[in-house]
Scaffold this active site. Sequence first.
Site, PDB file in Angstrom:
ATOM      1  N   LYS A  76       6.092 -25.002  20.147  1.00  0.00           N
ATOM      2  CA  LYS A  76       6.858 -25.081  21.394  1.00  0.00           C
ATOM      3  C   LYS A  76       7.950 -24.022  21.327  1.00  0.00           C
ATOM      4  CE  LYS A  76       9.402 -28.439  24.299  1.00  0.00           C
ATOM      5  NZ  LYS A  76       9.885 -29.821  24.438  1.00  0.00           N
ATOM      6  N   SER A 151       8.804 -32.411  28.724  1.00  0.00           N
ATOM      7  CA  SER A 151       8.981 -30.971  28.760  1.00  0.00           C
ATOM      8  C   SER A 151       7.986 -30.196  27.881  1.00  0.00           C
ATOM      9  CB  SER A 151      10.386 -30.625  28.295  1.00  0.00           C
ATOM     10  OG  SER A 151      10.551 -30.992  26.931  1.00  0.00           O
ATOM     11  N   SER A 175       9.443 -36.358  26.144  1.00  0.00           N
ATOM     12  CA  SER A 175       8.850 -35.028  26.292  1.00  0.00           C
ATOM     13  C   SER A 175       7.639 -34.747  25.413  1.00  0.00           C
ATOM     14  CB  SER A 175       9.897 -33.946  26.021  1.00  0.00           C
ATOM     15  OG  SER A 175      10.769 -33.831  27.110  1.00  0.00           O
TER      16      SER A 175
END
Lengths: 482, 478
Positions: A76, A151, A175
């Site tokens: 990420k 997210s 998330s």
Amino acid sequence: MLNQGIADIARALVSGEYSSVEITQAYLDQIALHNGELNAFITVTPEQALAQAAAADQVRASGNAGVFTGVPIAHKDIFCTAGVRTSCGSRMLDNFIAPYNATVVEKLLNAGAVMLGKTNMDEFAMGSSNETSYYGPVKNPWNRTLVPGGSSGGSAAAVSGQLCPAATATDTGGSIRQPASFCGLTGIKPTYGRVSRWGMIAFASSLDQAGTLTRTAEDAAIMLGIMAGFDPKDSTSVDLPVPDYCAQLNKPLHGLRIGIPRQHFAQGLKPEVEIQIRAALHEFEKLGATIKEISLDNSHYSVAAYYVIAPAEASANLSRYDGVRFGYRCAKPVDLEDMYKRSRGEGFGAEVKRRIMIGTYALSAGYYDAYYIKAQKVRRLIKDDFVHAFTEVDVIMGPTSPHTAFPLGAKTKDPVAMYLEDIYTIAVNLAGLPGISIPAGMVNGLPVGLQIVGRDFDEAKLLNIAHMFQQATAWHLLTPGA
Amino acid sequence: MEWETVIGLEVHVQLATASKLFSGSSTRFGAEPNTQANLFDLALPGTLPVLNGKAVEMAVKFGLAVGAEIGHKSVFDRKNYFYPDSPKGYQTSQLEFPTVGKGSLTITLDDGTTKVIGITRAHLEEDAGKSLHEEFPTETGIDLNRAGTPLLEIVSEPELRSAKEAVAYLKKMHSLIVYLGISDGDMSQGSMRCDANVSVRPKGEAKFGTRAEIKNINSFRFVEKAINVEVARQIDILEDGSKVKQETRLYDADKNETRSMRSKEVANDYRYFPEPDLLPIVIDDAFISKIRATLPELPDVKALRFQIQYELSAYDATVLTNEFHTAAFFEEVVAACQDAKLSANWVMGDLQACLNKAELSIQRSPVSSTALAGMISRILDNTISSKIAKTVFVAMVAGEGSADSIIAAKGLKQITDTGAIELIVDAIIATNTKQVEQYRAGEEKVFAFFVGLVMKESRGKANPNQINLILKSKLTAK
């Protein structure tokens, strides 16, 4: 070979079915082919990936390979990666080349992992649909008109869309788990303090925790085993030994006491999702577990408390983006104030600015007690609810999200509707507990996620339960378009 | 109307840790800009603080030395404000739960009386970096070497009643932190800085007047001047029937005035909240005992010991112990020459005067403790007189060598040979018959005249005791 997970690839590398360079190249080709539509990666690092893969093949040839040697993954874009842009999904850090590796990145690197690139995400991890990214929204591989969740939407879409076998992710209010649910993946958010936050760009320091998005619980066990552990560079990481998660995967579930919170099966939960979740719970009964309804009395306050605490911490965490030392600086500032205002005004997106303002307001003189202090008290009550529940049950289960993935743009105009996305996951962050979401059914061709919450540092049990479920069911094997 | 001054001081002490409060960077003064700023000091994304335990030990040590309550659980908070020399956009400090709670410091006033000044609290926080304006004509440079250096902010109660008391408090504080070894106390490098909260009120009034905060006064001399001009300014305002504004003011040493920096009404809202990247500091009794065991002998106790052990006056003992290094120097001299009174006189007298003149600390004294003791030993064994010693000392300061070599080189050895002195005395008596008559007629004042002549004739080298004895016997012998 692209619908494989970490364990599959590790076995193939051992048997010599293919080399790390070959599997890495295959994923890079996949990314080149599909990232244009999915937008799952912000940055792809082909040269570096192939060099790491070649090095991994050499390590293997010399007989020193570990489980992870040569396995390609994605990070990420919230984790700092030395020499590679680390944008956090923001224009503010579009030009930021991190000069160091996050501990998570370093540990996986040392284990021999190959990095394919950096995945898309909501800007500074603020969002539940991956639509606040400076780099544009990510599409859900199951249906490209839908969001992948957020997210960690880029990591979820990349794994689900077979652009990589596994990815790192972070979870502040859901998330990891909500995108796992929307994309049909296994996503674990460990106990707060289990994984180092060093090098993980902060959103809300007391809630942020790194975890994984993988195809299976077994993969999560392998990957988390490498990532977890005390880090002297993170004072909030906990100095407890990391158990061998893989060794405990196959423990039978006889006698497991499952609690289902009344509040998570109430108004708002889509009936078709509830049917799938109840069916999954029945599966656990077949595996020898018992189910008991419990109450988390203060759970309806969790979203409100979270949207005071998280923005408050974020408002301070994001103060360092001032255009002075790194990141975006506005053109031709006339003075210091102009530089601050325009650099931040132009560098941050709308949702980030909204949360900075909420947080600033909540901490300001005259409001601090009514908002921040009150929210911290609520947080304590929420934690107490869990502590109490865990005197009666071993784990708590329920839907990860009240519904399946929703259309792109459906909630972007309504922040509160978007905030309510995390209604079942947020309390877990407030309490600091470990939670995992696993595929547990399908509704109209879209995955449904089951959330399992455990006691502090009970990751091994969560992974064991998830793995036993996956041995008995096939939901996790479904792939988009299959 | 008679006015009373009310002063409270906030003293910022840079702790003498090798590395910063939350990072491993060096705290050394004077390095090239930004060479002591690591990932955390630059506030790069993803970096986290790790508390320097040494700073906590030093804070606790200070707390114990001022008899303060030690916070068993102290908490760091973020103080939010934007400024380029504050890289994170917040300063990590302690608001509600400081490491050091209420304590006190006893100061000695000019008249020799003592006064106990309350210490409200002392908390740990990070120092800021520096903005560099001179080198860059159209831009501002930022040097983050100092950013993150541990500070102990010590807040006094508003119990000081004059600029002189404020100075006495600061000097005592300075003495204490150097004694404790928690700071080098070098004010020229900013190791101790001070803000003063100053207000005035009609004498007898119980309520405090509106205060002004005078920022960053960095020498004892400026503290006194700054407070005095501020007090005068406030009295002027009040006697004009106006009101003092609560504000922050800056002292301008060149103009000897204070001027407004910013008004408190529009002051920053710092939005303090607990620092989530750090756990609370838990300090248990065992830790406190461990630190207590490391406390050195403090100035007041040392002064008392000097009075007893060295039989010094209270005044001498206080002067010698005010400053840690002076006391240590004195004790070294005594150990080597075995005469406390002479050692005290020389350390407080000629040596201190010479250091003051050259603006040197005693650690950089041109005359070492061994060298000074060597000279005093020559006084004690009558090689030189106290008067000649002054000449020898000046030569030592000038770097001309040890007392022995100077005495030899300049031929300053005292004449103790009775015969030699008798010859001089005889000659003087023979040539000054008038004065001899006067003396013998009972005018004892002229005795000093003869002593002077003998000294002159011997170029100061004749032993004064012997001069007295010989003169007396020869003058009275008819």
